[in-house]
Design an enzyme around this catalytic site. Structure first.
Site, PDB file in Angstrom:
ATOM      1  N   HIS A  63     -10.749  23.317 -23.728  1.00  0.00           N
ATOM      2  CA  HIS A  63     -11.427  24.259 -24.622  1.00  0.00           C
ATOM      3  C   HIS A  63     -10.561  25.501 -24.837  1.00  0.00           C
ATOM      4  O   HIS A  63     -10.419  25.977 -25.964  1.00  0.00           O
ATOM      5  CB  HIS A  63     -12.788  24.630 -24.030  1.00  0.00           C
ATOM      6  CG  HIS A  63     -13.629  25.467 -24.919  1.00  0.00           C
ATOM      7  ND1 HIS A  63     -13.844  26.806 -24.676  1.00  0.00           N
ATOM      8  CD2 HIS A  63     -14.317  25.170 -26.059  1.00  0.00           C
ATOM      9  CE1 HIS A  63     -14.637  27.284 -25.624  1.00  0.00           C
ATOM     10  NE2 HIS A  63     -14.940  26.316 -26.475  1.00  0.00           N
ATOM     11  N   ASP A 105     -15.948  23.851 -29.525  1.00  0.00           N
ATOM     12  CA  ASP A 105     -17.167  23.989 -28.730  1.00  0.00           C
ATOM     13  C   ASP A 105     -17.895  22.659 -28.590  1.00  0.00           C
ATOM     14  O   ASP A 105     -18.394  22.316 -27.515  1.00  0.00           O
ATOM     15  CB  ASP A 105     -18.095  25.031 -29.355  1.00  0.00           C
ATOM     16  CG  ASP A 105     -17.568  26.452 -29.239  1.00  0.00           C
ATOM     17  OD1 ASP A 105     -16.507  26.665 -28.613  1.00  0.00           O
ATOM     18  OD2 ASP A 105     -18.227  27.362 -29.781  1.00  0.00           O
TER      19      ASP A 105
END
Length: 138
Positions: A63, A105
């Site tokens: 991420h 996300d």
């Protein structure tokens, strides 16, 4: 209870992706990102360094790398749109940068869900001094 109040007040001042990321994690992984992933391992939370400690921490590493590739907007504040279709999160909107943040996300939330069995409480509030190894490249 006081901690929850402080967290609520802090979240009121945060807009965009970080709040949406929390909502995606709750929707997909059925866990609170704030209470499960905000201070986990070497990469879950602010900053990140060293080597990921397990598969869950690796979700945060990926991420962070994904956010690092976003160039035309701030991934922590860019507000994006998404919908749920047949149980899957679908990122939408016309802004390619915001869509990219949403994808970062979305992938992380799915990674958290898929790696719930690897979650180990010993990595919650993991001391940063244990994250000194050379990191792998993104």
């Amino acid at each position: 209870m006081r901690t929850l109040w402080i967290v609520a007040v802090l979240l009121l001042g945060v807009e965009g992706s970080l709040v949406q990321f929390e909502m995606l994690i709750m929707k997909v992984a059925k866990r609170s990102g704030l209470f499960s992933y905000s201070a986990y391992g070497c990469y879950c939370g602010w900053g990140g360094h060293g080597r990921p400690q397990d598969a869950t921490d690796h979700c945060c590493f990926v991420h962070d790398c994904c956010y690092g590739k976003v160039t035309d907007c701030n991934p922590k504040t860019a507000s994006y749109t998404y919908s749920e279709e047949n149980g899957e999160i679908v990122c939408g909107g016309d802004d390619p940068c915001k869509k990219q943040v949403c994808e970062c996300d979305r992938v992380a939330a799915i990674c958290f869900r898929d790696n719930i069995p690897t979650y180990d409480n010993k990595y919650w509030r993991f001391p940063p001094e244990n994250c000194q190894e050379e990191p792998e490249p993104c």
